[in-house]
Design an enzyme around this catalytic site. Sequence first.
Site, mmCIF file in Angstrom:
data_model
loop_
_atom_site.group_PDB
_atom_site.id
_atom_site.type_symbol
_atom_site.label_atom_id
_atom_site.label_comp_id
_atom_site.label_asym_id
_atom_site.label_seq_id
_atom_site.Cartn_x
_atom_site.Cartn_y
_atom_site.Cartn_z
ATOM 1 N N SER A 146 48.245 -49.940 -0.339
ATOM 2 C CA SER A 146 47.255 -50.884 0.165
ATOM 3 C C SER A 146 46.055 -50.778 -0.757
ATOM 4 O O SER A 146 45.951 -49.841 -1.553
ATOM 5 C CB SER A 146 46.837 -50.555 1.603
ATOM 6 N N THR A 193 0.981 -24.439 -20.141
ATOM 7 C CA THR A 193 1.322 -24.631 -18.731
ATOM 8 C C THR A 193 0.270 -25.543 -18.127
ATOM 9 O O THR A 193 -0.924 -25.388 -18.414
ATOM 10 C CB THR A 193 1.359 -23.290 -17.964
ATOM 11 N N SER A 324 4.971 -51.661 -33.725
ATOM 12 C CA SER A 324 4.063 -52.684 -33.224
ATOM 13 C C SER A 324 4.210 -53.960 -34.038
ATOM 14 O O SER A 324 4.478 -53.922 -35.242
ATOM 15 C CB SER A 324 2.616 -52.197 -33.297
#
Length: 470
Positions: A146, A193, A324
């Site tokens: 199925s 950090t 750019s």
Amino acid sequence: MQSNGLEASRVERDYLGEIGIPADKLFGINSLRGAENLTVSSLTIGHYPAFVTAFAQCKWAAALANSDVGKLTAAQASAIAAACEDLIAGRFRDSLIVDLLEGSGGTSTNMNFNEVIANRAAQHLGAAVGEYASVHPNDHVNASQSTNDVYPAALKIATRELLKPLAAEVSALADVFASKAAEFCDVLHLGRTCLQDAQPMTLGQLFGGYAALTRRAACALSDAGEMLLTLPLGGTAIGTGFGAPAGYRSAVYSHLAAITGTSFIPPADPFDAMQNMDVFSRVSGELRTYATSMAKVASDLTLLASGPVGGLGELRLPAVQAGSSIMPGKVNPVLPMAMIQIAFAVSGNDVSISSAVQYGQLEINHFEPVVADRLFDSITLLTNGTRLFREKCVAKIEADMVANEAHLLNSMALATALVPSLGYAHVSKLARRSVDEGRPLLEILEEGGILGREAALQLVRAAAQPVFYS
């Protein structure tokens, strides 16, 4: 539409001609209805070769198993097998017209394969397309199956195959990170950090961390593929196995192993296999984890290469294209940005997949098509993106040793390295003077005859070496 006899097959063939199915195509009425009613995207079920191959392998194994148990003649099984081999070889994919994102719960997909295979099998037997007396889509190609067991089985097989090249690409990226770690092992680097100066380290240690992360991701993706070995074949509609004769299930797995070279296995609980798709949430979760991990790394590279004058400028990324249309000479980190963008897309796909897994109902999940569509998309994006990221960016990264060393020696991270030799209180006074006077600590140390540049570098290098206590 069922057509078990010759007269019925002629009626069906004539009807298909009337509604305009091209003579050179192998799909039938169910495929056409599925395409007409459910086309919502630009991709059909023929778009991903791995999915086509997986479905064809399932149908091929089913045909041989049905021949073993007497549901098909040897000639029918042979013709179906030949048709499946044609699909695996890349033929007739223009007849796979159903949308990958179709909303029939996979029935339209299954019937598209059934019809194409049945019509091609008929051709192998010398019959005309649409004359389903010799090989019928439902009665023969779909025998003992199925949609509910063959679709998720094919989805698992295809996903497993697609994960292999992705895991290989991720492993290759880990190798490149490791080579960069070795290349940069002597480059002093300012560890940070919370985006603030922290402690001395080497640039090689930073890239070694990236290598470890990526290697772990490659292993996790390989392991995810192994979660897809359990298939629901033989469960038919809801897990009872109704519609599949005795001996079929063991035969279909045996033939599938011979066809694919992989030992797929039946589930311990067939009802669980039909009801639940949690394995795809897990696989998608690994894809999302890898994608977001690489986005973090890509963001790091973008930050470390920022500038070249107004940023950190500690790394030089390859200039692959102009950055750019208005600012001459500007070069953007396009490859890292692409990896971050891919992570956004994969994370969104993961939300779709987890939602689809959640909203299955009772005995089946009828949202498998969106799982297939989004899962294949994530794997494809990551496979292609990882390759480009590795080849065009990471492999060609260069370190600016002067900028790295200057940032470290001009920072308060130098103070941390001095504590063991000069003492905390003395270093604190020197550090406060550095801040008050707005001068680098190293300059004050040299000026006072406390510590020269080379001696400071030796202390910094010592501080950068990892210390682990067992």
